[in-house]
Design a protein around this motif. Structure first.
Motif, PDB file in Angstrom:
ATOM      1  N   LEU A  93      -1.543   9.128  -4.901  1.00 49.27           N
ATOM      2  CA  LEU A  93      -2.497   9.950  -5.648  1.00 49.27           C
ATOM      3  C   LEU A  93      -3.519   9.103  -6.399  1.00 49.27           C
ATOM      4  CD1 LEU A  93      -0.065  12.710  -6.952  1.00 49.27           C
ATOM      5  CD2 LEU A  93      -1.903  13.001  -5.280  1.00 49.27           C
ATOM      6  N   ALA A  94      -3.148   7.872  -6.733  1.00 48.91           N
ATOM      7  CA  ALA A  94      -4.125   6.996  -7.374  1.00 48.91           C
ATOM      8  C   ALA A  94      -5.261   6.658  -6.408  1.00 48.91           C
ATOM      9  CB  ALA A  94      -3.442   5.713  -7.847  1.00 48.91           C
ATOM     10  N   VAL A  95      -4.934   6.605  -5.108  1.00 49.69           N
ATOM     11  CA  VAL A  95      -5.939   6.304  -4.090  1.00 49.69           C
ATOM     12  C   VAL A  95      -6.682   7.564  -3.665  1.00 49.69           C
ATOM     13  CG1 VAL A  95      -6.314   5.357  -1.775  1.00 49.69           C
ATOM     14  CG2 VAL A  95      -4.585   4.343  -3.287  1.00 49.69           C
ATOM     15  N   GLU A 121      -7.194  13.849  -4.972  1.00 45.56           N
ATOM     16  CA  GLU A 121      -7.407  15.265  -4.647  1.00 45.56           C
ATOM     17  C   GLU A 121      -6.706  15.692  -3.370  1.00 45.56           C
ATOM     18  OE1 GLU A 121      -8.755  17.147  -6.887  1.00 45.56           O
ATOM     19  OE2 GLU A 121      -9.093  15.354  -8.098  1.00 45.56           O
ATOM     20  N   ASP A 122      -5.884  14.837  -2.791  1.00 41.40           N
ATOM     21  CA  ASP A 122      -5.195  15.180  -1.551  1.00 41.40           C
ATOM     22  C   ASP A 122      -4.181  16.294  -1.824  1.00 41.40           C
ATOM     23  OD1 ASP A 122      -2.873  14.932   0.442  1.00 41.40           O
ATOM     24  OD2 ASP A 122      -4.425  13.721   1.385  1.00 41.40           O
ATOM     25  N   ARG A 123      -4.440  17.479  -1.316  1.00 45.45           N
ATOM     26  CA  ARG A 123      -3.645  18.654  -1.652  1.00 45.45           C
ATOM     27  C   ARG A 123      -2.218  18.545  -1.097  1.00 45.45           C
ATOM     28  NH1 ARG A 123      -6.418  22.873  -3.645  1.00 45.45           N
ATOM     29  NH2 ARG A 123      -4.897  24.371  -2.855  1.00 45.45           N
ATOM     30  N   ASP A 127       3.533  17.920  -2.139  1.00 43.91           N
ATOM     31  CA  ASP A 127       4.789  17.192  -1.957  1.00 43.91           C
ATOM     32  C   ASP A 127       5.295  16.615  -3.279  1.00 43.91           C
ATOM     33  OD1 ASP A 127       4.763  17.712   0.740  1.00 43.91           O
ATOM     34  OD2 ASP A 127       3.949  15.761   1.319  1.00 43.91           O
ATOM     35  N   PHE A 128       4.373  16.138  -4.092  1.00 45.07           N
ATOM     36  CA  PHE A 128       4.760  15.552  -5.374  1.00 45.07           C
ATOM     37  C   PHE A 128       5.324  16.619  -6.314  1.00 45.07           C
ATOM     38  CE2 PHE A 128       3.313  13.416  -9.502  1.00 45.07           C
ATOM     39  CZ  PHE A 128       4.472  12.653  -9.585  1.00 45.07           C
ATOM     40  N   ALA A 129       4.739  17.815  -6.300  1.00 41.70           N
ATOM     41  CA  ALA A 129       5.265  18.910  -7.119  1.00 41.70           C
ATOM     42  C   ALA A 129       6.690  19.257  -6.702  1.00 41.70           C
ATOM     43  CB  ALA A 129       4.357  20.133  -6.998  1.00 41.70           C
ATOM     44  N   MET A 154       0.849  -1.193   0.000  1.00 41.69           N
ATOM     45  CA  MET A 154       0.000   0.000   0.000  1.00 41.69           C
ATOM     46  C   MET A 154       0.886   1.245   0.000  1.00 41.69           C
ATOM     47  SD  MET A 154      -3.217   0.959   0.126  1.00 41.69           S
ATOM     48  CE  MET A 154      -4.204   2.408   0.503  1.00 41.69           C
ATOM     49  N   PRO A 155       0.696   2.179  -0.941  1.00 42.74           N
ATOM     50  CA  PRO A 155       1.520   3.395  -0.973  1.00 42.74           C
ATOM     51  C   PRO A 155       1.409   4.175   0.331  1.00 42.74           C
ATOM     52  CG  PRO A 155       0.184   3.186  -2.950  1.00 42.74           C
ATOM     53  CD  PRO A 155      -0.315   2.151  -2.001  1.00 42.74           C
ATOM     54  N   ASN A 156       2.528   4.743   0.733  1.00 47.52           N
ATOM     55  CA  ASN A 156       2.582   5.446   2.012  1.00 47.52           C
ATOM     56  C   ASN A 156       3.238   6.808   1.802  1.00 47.52           C
ATOM     57  OD1 ASN A 156       4.031   6.256   4.611  1.00 47.52           O
ATOM     58  ND2 ASN A 156       2.723   4.580   5.337  1.00 47.52           N
ATOM     59  N   ARG A 157       2.486   7.871   2.108  1.00 47.11           N
ATOM     60  CA  ARG A 157       3.001   9.218   1.861  1.00 47.11           C
ATOM     61  C   ARG A 157       4.223   9.515   2.731  1.00 47.11           C
ATOM     62  NH1 ARG A 157       0.231  14.596   3.989  1.00 47.11           N
ATOM     63  NH2 ARG A 157       1.782  16.099   3.295  1.00 47.11           N
ATOM     64  N   ARG A 158       4.192   9.042   3.980  1.00 47.20           N
ATOM     65  CA  ARG A 158       5.326   9.300   4.872  1.00 47.20           C
ATOM     66  C   ARG A 158       6.593   8.639   4.320  1.00 47.20           C
ATOM     67  NH1 ARG A 158       4.353   8.085  11.076  1.00 47.20           N
ATOM     68  NH2 ARG A 158       2.870   9.780  10.665  1.00 47.20           N
ATOM     69  N   HIS A 159       6.443   7.433   3.838  1.00 44.72           N
ATOM     70  CA  HIS A 159       7.598   6.739   3.256  1.00 44.72           C
ATOM     71  C   HIS A 159       8.075   7.453   1.990  1.00 44.72           C
ATOM     72  CE1 HIS A 159       9.556   3.536   0.807  1.00 44.72           C
ATOM     73  NE2 HIS A 159      10.181   3.338   1.953  1.00 44.72           N
ATOM     74  N   ALA A 160       7.131   7.952   1.198  1.00 40.04           N
ATOM     75  CA  ALA A 160       7.497   8.680  -0.023  1.00 40.04           C
ATOM     76  C   ALA A 160       8.301   9.926   0.315  1.00 40.04           C
ATOM     77  CB  ALA A 160       6.235   9.051  -0.799  1.00 40.04           C
ATOM     78  N   ARG A 161       7.892  10.635   1.349  1.00 39.54           N
ATOM     79  CA  ARG A 161       8.606  11.853   1.735  1.00 39.54           C
ATOM     80  C   ARG A 161      10.001  11.515   2.255  1.00 39.54           C
ATOM     81  NH1 ARG A 161       4.745  15.436   5.453  1.00 39.54           N
ATOM     82  NH2 ARG A 161       6.462  16.910   5.161  1.00 39.54           N
ATOM     83  N   ARG A 162      10.111  10.442   3.024  1.00 45.20           N
ATOM     84  CA  ARG A 162      11.416  10.042   3.542  1.00 45.20           C
ATOM     85  C   ARG A 162      12.353   9.628   2.404  1.00 45.20           C
ATOM     86  NH1 ARG A 162       9.663   6.984   7.197  1.00 45.20           N
ATOM     87  NH2 ARG A 162       9.786   4.961   6.128  1.00 45.20           N
ATOM     88  N   THR A 163      11.811   8.905   1.427  1.00 35.52           N
ATOM     89  CA  THR A 163      12.614   8.502   0.272  1.00 35.52           C
ATOM     90  C   THR A 163      13.042   9.720  -0.536  1.00 35.52           C
ATOM     91  OG1 THR A 163      11.328   6.458   0.187  1.00 35.52           O
ATOM     92  CG2 THR A 163      12.662   6.982  -1.738  1.00 35.52           C
ATOM     93  N   HIS A 164      12.154  10.699  -0.654  1.00 36.49           N
ATOM     94  CA  HIS A 164      12.487  11.950  -1.342  1.00 36.49           C
ATOM     95  C   HIS A 164      13.659  12.628  -0.642  1.00 36.49           C
ATOM     96  CE1 HIS A 164      10.989  16.235  -2.619  1.00 36.49           C
ATOM     97  NE2 HIS A 164      12.174  15.949  -3.112  1.00 36.49           N
ATOM     98  N   ARG A 165      13.626  12.698   0.678  1.00 37.23           N
ATOM     99  CA  ARG A 165      14.719  13.346   1.416  1.00 37.23           C
ATOM    100  C   ARG A 165      16.038  12.612   1.195  1.00 37.23           C
ATOM    101  NH1 ARG A 165      10.633  13.902   5.444  1.00 37.23           N
ATOM    102  NH2 ARG A 165      11.402  12.065   6.568  1.00 37.23           N
ATOM    103  N   ASP A 166      15.983  11.287   1.138  1.00 39.28           N
ATOM    104  CA  ASP A 166      17.206  10.517   0.881  1.00 39.28           C
ATOM    105  C   ASP A 166      17.787  10.866  -0.496  1.00 39.28           C
ATOM    106  OD1 ASP A 166      16.913   9.281   3.324  1.00 39.28           O
ATOM    107  OD2 ASP A 166      15.971   7.470   2.501  1.00 39.28           O
TER     108      ASP A 166
END
Length: 402
Positions: A41-43, A46-48, A53-55, A1-13
């Protein structure tokens, strides 16, 4: 399941790797973060917060793509970022920065038509700033934006427009330095970045004035360059093909017939009030007049004098795009008359023999115009010109997607 917190942490890495200069490694990690964000975002499309964060990720991703020479990928990432940022109702400064980043990425990718229109649109977002008061809010932000746009225009648009923007940016940045020598402006803009833009503006102004034979203006810019950046010299520049020169040449060849319109479209680039933006070079109402006067000339010149045809057609296209963005009434109400002529002018460029990314950019412009013609009932899909445009779009692609 996609996880926004994990995505942000991976982005920081990934950001840490890029900061250390390991852009190839960063790109691999960015790819994981991108996948996570897209899954989120697929799930929740509209989550702003996720979209914001994606932008931010796309901006960093584009920078690493550019650092390793992947210019098409950088352009695609910036284009998607601009679309997301616009949908977030972000403030004008943030949206202008995103569009300038896209314009610069477009130059790198050879998408010069997109570069010019995006740079002009970015400056339009900052038109509430007073460019004459160094103490006004946003003054240095606007000066920086004009300096960045000048660099884009020098590659993608009329050199006279580029030199007007470079001169204005230099005046504003010098005024900002004098008003706040410690911080280089009231906006807290970093000294290194702003100083670099002042240097580039003075080098560009000196080079373009010299190439056009304006020796006194070139010397003035070169003297300022030496004063603020001792030892830095302006580059040599080839004699540029300006919009004015292209129209005057077309007139001597019997392909253009309105000398008065040339004067209205091409103000003195060395004057203190020289336009720094496409939108400011003339009244928006002149865009449609220029179109109907220039379209036959472009058609005549396209096969035998492609450089003239491209300069005239793209500058008129930029004017039309700016006028349309500003809501010019005649262009909107009479689009059934203006739209097909606009399409015909751009289609004439397909016969010039040009190759490379610029043709993909032309396909993008044609696709957008065909869509507008359809939605405004100005042309049907079965009409020969539209059919020819669609064949060209299919052959060259309407632009990168992610």
């Amino acid at each position: 399941m996609p996880n926004r917190r994990h995505a942000r942490r991976t982005h920081r890495d990934a950001v840490k790797l890029a900061a250390a200069g390991n852009h190839q490694g960063a790109l691999a990690v960015y790819a994981h973060a991108e996948g996570e964000f897209r899954g989120c975002l697929a799930v929740h499309p509209e989550d702003r917060s996720t979209r914001s964060d994606f932008a931010e990720l796309l901006a960093d991703l584009a920078a690493s793509h550019a650092a390793v020479g992947e210019v098409a990928e950088a352009y695609a990432a910036q284009r998607e970022r601009v679309a997301i940022t616009a949908g977030l109702d972000a403030g004008p400064v943030e949206r202008a920065a995103a569009r300038l980043d896209l314009a610069e990425a477009a130059v790198g990718a050879g998408r010069l038509m997109t570069a010019a229109t995006e740079a002009d649109a970015a400056l339009g977002l900052l038109d509430d700033v007073d460019p004459s008061d160094p103490g006004s809010p946003g003054f240095t932000i606007l000066a920086d934006a004009i300096a960045r746009a000048a660099r884009v225009f020098a590659r993608a648009a009329d050199p006279d427009l580029a030199v007007g923007a470079a001169d204005q940016a230099a005046r504003m940045l010098i005024a900002a330095r004098q008003a706040d020598p410690g911080g280089f402006g009231a906006d807290g803009v970093g000294l290194d970045g702003t100083a670099g833009l002042l240097r580039d503006s003075l080098r560009l102004a000196a080079a373009l004035h010299a190439a056009a034979g304006r020796t006194s203006h070139a010397k003035g810019a070169a003297d300022l360059l030496e004063r603020h950046f001792p030892g830095v010299r302006p580059p040599a520049a080839p004699i540029p093909l300006t919009f004015r020169a292209a129209l005057e040449t077309a007139m001597r060849m019997g392909a253009f017939f309105d000398a008065r319109l040339i004067e209205r479209l091409c103000p003195d680039p060395a004057g203190h009030d020289a336009p720094a933006t496409i939108s400011a070079r003339c009244d928006p109402g002149l865009a449609a007049v220029a179109l109907h006067t220039a379209e036959p000339a472009v058609d005549v010149l396209s096969a035998t004098h492609p450089n003239l045809a491209w300069r005239i057609a793209t500058e008129v296209h930029y004017l039309l795009t700016a006028a349309d963005r500003l809501g010019e009434r005649n262009l909107h109400l009479n689009f059934r008359d203006h739209g097909p002529a606009w399409l015909a002018m751009l289609m004439a460029l397909t016969a010039t023999g040009k190759q490379g990314p610029i043709m993909g950019d032309l396909a993008t412009a044609l696709a957008e115009l065909c869509d507008r013609l359809r939605t405004r009932h100005a042309a049907a899909d079965h009409e020969p010109l539209v059919m020819a445009a669609n064949r060209f779009i299919a052959a060259h692609g309407a632009g990168p997607s992610r």
